[in-house]
Design a protein around this motif. Structure first.
Motif, PDB file in Angstrom:
ATOM      1  N   PRO A 120      -4.261   4.426  -8.679  1.00 57.11           N
ATOM      2  CA  PRO A 120      -3.870   3.067  -8.309  1.00 57.11           C
ATOM      3  C   PRO A 120      -2.348   2.891  -8.271  1.00 57.11           C
ATOM      4  O   PRO A 120      -1.838   2.085  -7.485  1.00 57.11           O
ATOM      5  CB  PRO A 120      -4.511   2.174  -9.377  1.00 57.11           C
ATOM      6  CG  PRO A 120      -4.888   3.071 -10.482  1.00 57.11           C
ATOM      7  CD  PRO A 120      -5.039   4.451  -9.919  1.00 57.11           C
ATOM      8  N   ALA A 121      -1.636   3.660  -9.078  1.00 56.19           N
ATOM      9  CA  ALA A 121      -0.176   3.542  -9.067  1.00 56.19           C
ATOM     10  C   ALA A 121       0.387   3.900  -7.700  1.00 56.19           C
ATOM     11  O   ALA A 121       1.197   3.154  -7.127  1.00 56.19           O
ATOM     12  CB  ALA A 121       0.434   4.438 -10.139  1.00 56.19           C
ATOM     13  N   ILE A 122      -0.045   5.013  -7.158  1.00 53.52           N
ATOM     14  CA  ILE A 122       0.469   5.427  -5.852  1.00 53.52           C
ATOM     15  C   ILE A 122      -0.052   4.515  -4.738  1.00 53.52           C
ATOM     16  O   ILE A 122       0.664   4.188  -3.794  1.00 53.52           O
ATOM     17  CB  ILE A 122       0.195   6.915  -5.565  1.00 53.52           C
ATOM     18  CG1 ILE A 122       1.074   7.381  -4.412  1.00 53.52           C
ATOM     19  CG2 ILE A 122      -1.255   7.177  -5.277  1.00 53.52           C
ATOM     20  CD1 ILE A 122       1.149   8.875  -4.271  1.00 53.52           C
ATOM     21  N   THR A 123      -1.280   4.060  -4.888  1.00 48.25           N
ATOM     22  CA  THR A 123      -1.858   3.170  -3.880  1.00 48.25           C
ATOM     23  C   THR A 123      -1.128   1.835  -3.856  1.00 48.25           C
ATOM     24  O   THR A 123      -0.697   1.362  -2.791  1.00 48.25           O
ATOM     25  CB  THR A 123      -3.362   2.947  -4.151  1.00 48.25           C
ATOM     26  OG1 THR A 123      -4.017   4.214  -4.116  1.00 48.25           O
ATOM     27  CG2 THR A 123      -3.981   2.018  -3.128  1.00 48.25           C
ATOM     28  N   GLU A 124      -1.000   1.213  -5.010  1.00 45.35           N
ATOM     29  CA  GLU A 124      -0.351  -0.105  -5.064  1.00 45.35           C
ATOM     30  C   GLU A 124       1.125  -0.021  -4.673  1.00 45.35           C
ATOM     31  O   GLU A 124       1.627  -0.877  -3.962  1.00 45.35           O
ATOM     32  CB  GLU A 124      -0.514  -0.722  -6.458  1.00 45.35           C
ATOM     33  CG  GLU A 124      -1.931  -1.125  -6.777  1.00 45.35           C
ATOM     34  CD  GLU A 124      -2.500  -2.154  -5.806  1.00 45.35           C
ATOM     35  OE1 GLU A 124      -1.796  -3.110  -5.429  1.00 45.35           O
ATOM     36  OE2 GLU A 124      -3.678  -1.999  -5.418  1.00 45.35           O
ATOM     37  N   THR A 125       1.806   1.015  -5.133  1.00 43.97           N
ATOM     38  CA  THR A 125       3.221   1.173  -4.783  1.00 43.97           C
ATOM     39  C   THR A 125       3.381   1.383  -3.280  1.00 43.97           C
ATOM     40  O   THR A 125       4.228   0.751  -2.643  1.00 43.97           O
ATOM     41  CB  THR A 125       3.833   2.359  -5.553  1.00 43.97           C
ATOM     42  OG1 THR A 125       3.688   2.115  -6.953  1.00 43.97           O
ATOM     43  CG2 THR A 125       5.299   2.540  -5.212  1.00 43.97           C
TER      44      THR A 125
ATOM     45  N   PRO B  44       8.419  -0.248   0.566  1.00 38.16           N
ATOM     46  CA  PRO B  44       9.421  -1.281   0.322  1.00 38.16           C
ATOM     47  C   PRO B  44       8.916  -2.649   0.784  1.00 38.16           C
ATOM     48  O   PRO B  44       8.110  -2.753   1.707  1.00 38.16           O
ATOM     49  CB  PRO B  44      10.637  -0.834   1.132  1.00 38.16           C
ATOM     50  CG  PRO B  44      10.150   0.190   2.086  1.00 38.16           C
ATOM     51  CD  PRO B  44       8.848   0.711   1.578  1.00 38.16           C
ATOM     52  N   ALA B  45       9.390  -3.668   0.121  1.00 34.79           N
ATOM     53  CA  ALA B  45       8.971  -5.040   0.420  1.00 34.79           C
ATOM     54  C   ALA B  45       9.188  -5.343   1.900  1.00 34.79           C
ATOM     55  O   ALA B  45      10.230  -5.032   2.471  1.00 34.79           O
ATOM     56  CB  ALA B  45       9.748  -6.023  -0.444  1.00 34.79           C
ATOM     57  N   GLY B  46       8.164  -5.894   2.523  1.00 39.53           N
ATOM     58  CA  GLY B  46       8.250  -6.264   3.925  1.00 39.53           C
ATOM     59  C   GLY B  46       7.845  -5.159   4.894  1.00 39.53           C
ATOM     60  O   GLY B  46       7.500  -5.430   6.033  1.00 39.53           O
ATOM     61  N   LYS B  47       7.934  -3.914   4.487  1.00 42.65           N
ATOM     62  CA  LYS B  47       7.550  -2.789   5.341  1.00 42.65           C
ATOM     63  C   LYS B  47       7.025  -1.648   4.469  1.00 42.65           C
ATOM     64  O   LYS B  47       7.678  -0.625   4.302  1.00 42.65           O
ATOM     65  CB  LYS B  47       8.747  -2.317   6.165  1.00 42.65           C
ATOM     66  CG  LYS B  47       8.357  -1.314   7.236  1.00 42.65           C
ATOM     67  CD  LYS B  47       9.481  -1.111   8.208  1.00 42.65           C
ATOM     68  CE  LYS B  47       9.244  -0.094   9.268  1.00 42.65           C
ATOM     69  NZ  LYS B  47       7.960   0.340   9.598  1.00 42.65           N
ATOM     70  N   PRO B  48       5.837  -1.856   3.895  1.00 40.27           N
ATOM     71  CA  PRO B  48       5.296  -0.837   2.981  1.00 40.27           C
ATOM     72  C   PRO B  48       5.104   0.510   3.655  1.00 40.27           C
ATOM     73  O   PRO B  48       4.958   0.605   4.873  1.00 40.27           O
ATOM     74  CB  PRO B  48       3.956  -1.417   2.537  1.00 40.27           C
ATOM     75  CG  PRO B  48       3.823  -2.748   3.154  1.00 40.27           C
ATOM     76  CD  PRO B  48       4.958  -2.977   4.078  1.00 40.27           C
TER      77      PRO B  48
ATOM     78  N   LEU C 196       6.273  -9.393  -5.304  1.00 38.06           N
ATOM     79  CA  LEU C 196       5.506  -8.422  -4.528  1.00 38.06           C
ATOM     80  C   LEU C 196       4.019  -8.770  -4.433  1.00 38.06           C
ATOM     81  O   LEU C 196       3.171  -7.896  -4.341  1.00 38.06           O
ATOM     82  CB  LEU C 196       5.666  -7.013  -5.109  1.00 38.06           C
ATOM     83  CG  LEU C 196       7.074  -6.435  -5.065  1.00 38.06           C
ATOM     84  CD1 LEU C 196       7.137  -5.133  -5.834  1.00 38.06           C
ATOM     85  CD2 LEU C 196       7.538  -6.238  -3.636  1.00 38.06           C
ATOM     86  N   GLY C 197       3.707 -10.058  -4.477  1.00 36.43           N
ATOM     87  CA  GLY C 197       2.330 -10.497  -4.334  1.00 36.43           C
ATOM     88  C   GLY C 197       1.477 -10.278  -5.567  1.00 36.43           C
ATOM     89  O   GLY C 197       0.254 -10.278  -5.473  1.00 36.43           O
ATOM     90  N   LEU C 198       2.102 -10.106  -6.736  1.00 40.18           N
ATOM     91  CA  LEU C 198       1.350  -9.891  -7.972  1.00 40.18           C
ATOM     92  C   LEU C 198       1.111 -11.212  -8.688  1.00 40.18           C
ATOM     93  O   LEU C 198       2.008 -12.046  -8.794  1.00 40.18           O
ATOM     94  CB  LEU C 198       2.104  -8.955  -8.919  1.00 40.18           C
ATOM     95  CG  LEU C 198       2.287  -7.506  -8.484  1.00 40.18           C
ATOM     96  CD1 LEU C 198       3.180  -6.768  -9.474  1.00 40.18           C
ATOM     97  CD2 LEU C 198       0.951  -6.818  -8.362  1.00 40.18           C
TER      98      LEU C 198
END
Length: 170
Positions: A109-114, A119-123, A2-4
């Motif tokens: 940050p949890a809600i922002t980053e999530t 979902p992967a590819g279509k946040p 996920l780009g981490l």
């Protein structure tokens, strides 16, 4: 993943430990206190979350998330000092509300980053500045205020009954 980055993965894992400990403390003890195991895990994991977060620069240089980390550490220090009784008669209230506030800080940050990664590819949202995230932060803040009010009310009831609900007896 996920780009981490590796540091991002470590940071996320530690923050999940902190959030898990806090949730368990809220259910078991009705609040976070550094006087017990869950509270200690929460405080240590939150400090480590802040420190590892300082090395993550997804959006350029030192940014809002880093400022939130600094504020979180300051509020943790305030909560710790209050937990030691160093802030007078209202120490229990300051400790309780301060630890709850740091939990709220975890959720931003949890809600922002999530929301910007899943979902992967279509946040869910395109940007950390999305209006939906601002609304979510507002709702979470309202929940923090309600929770803090309930905790303060519980502490007051404990004072009337000569007990300190969140603190272990010596």
């Amino acid at each position: 993943m996920l780009g981490l980055s590796t540091l991002g993965i470590i940071h996320t894992a530690i923050s999940l430990v902190a959030v898990g400990a806090a949730v368990m403390a809220f259910f078991r003890d009705k609040g976070i206190s550094s006087d017990n195991g869950l509270g200690k895990v929460y405080v240590i994991a939150t400090v480590l979350t802040c420190l590892t977060g300082f090395g993550i620069f997804n959006h350029g240089g030192f940014g809002k998330a880093h400022v939130l980390g600094v504020i979180t550490l300051l509020v943790l220090g305030l909560a710790w000092a209050a937990g030691q009784g160093k802030l007078g008669a209202r120490s229990a209230y300051i400790e309780t509300v301060s630890y709850s506030l740091t939990f709220y800080f975890h959720l931003i940050p949890a809600i922002t980053e999530t929301s910007t990664r899943l979902p992967a590819g279509k946040p869910l949202v395109d940007s950390p500045e999305a209006e939906a995230l601002k609304a979510a932060a507002g709702i979470l803040f309202l929940l923090f205020l309600i929770g803090a009010f309930l905790q303060v009310r519980r502490l007051r009831a404990g004072e009337r009954n000569s007990i300190a609900p969140l603190r272990k007896s010596a």
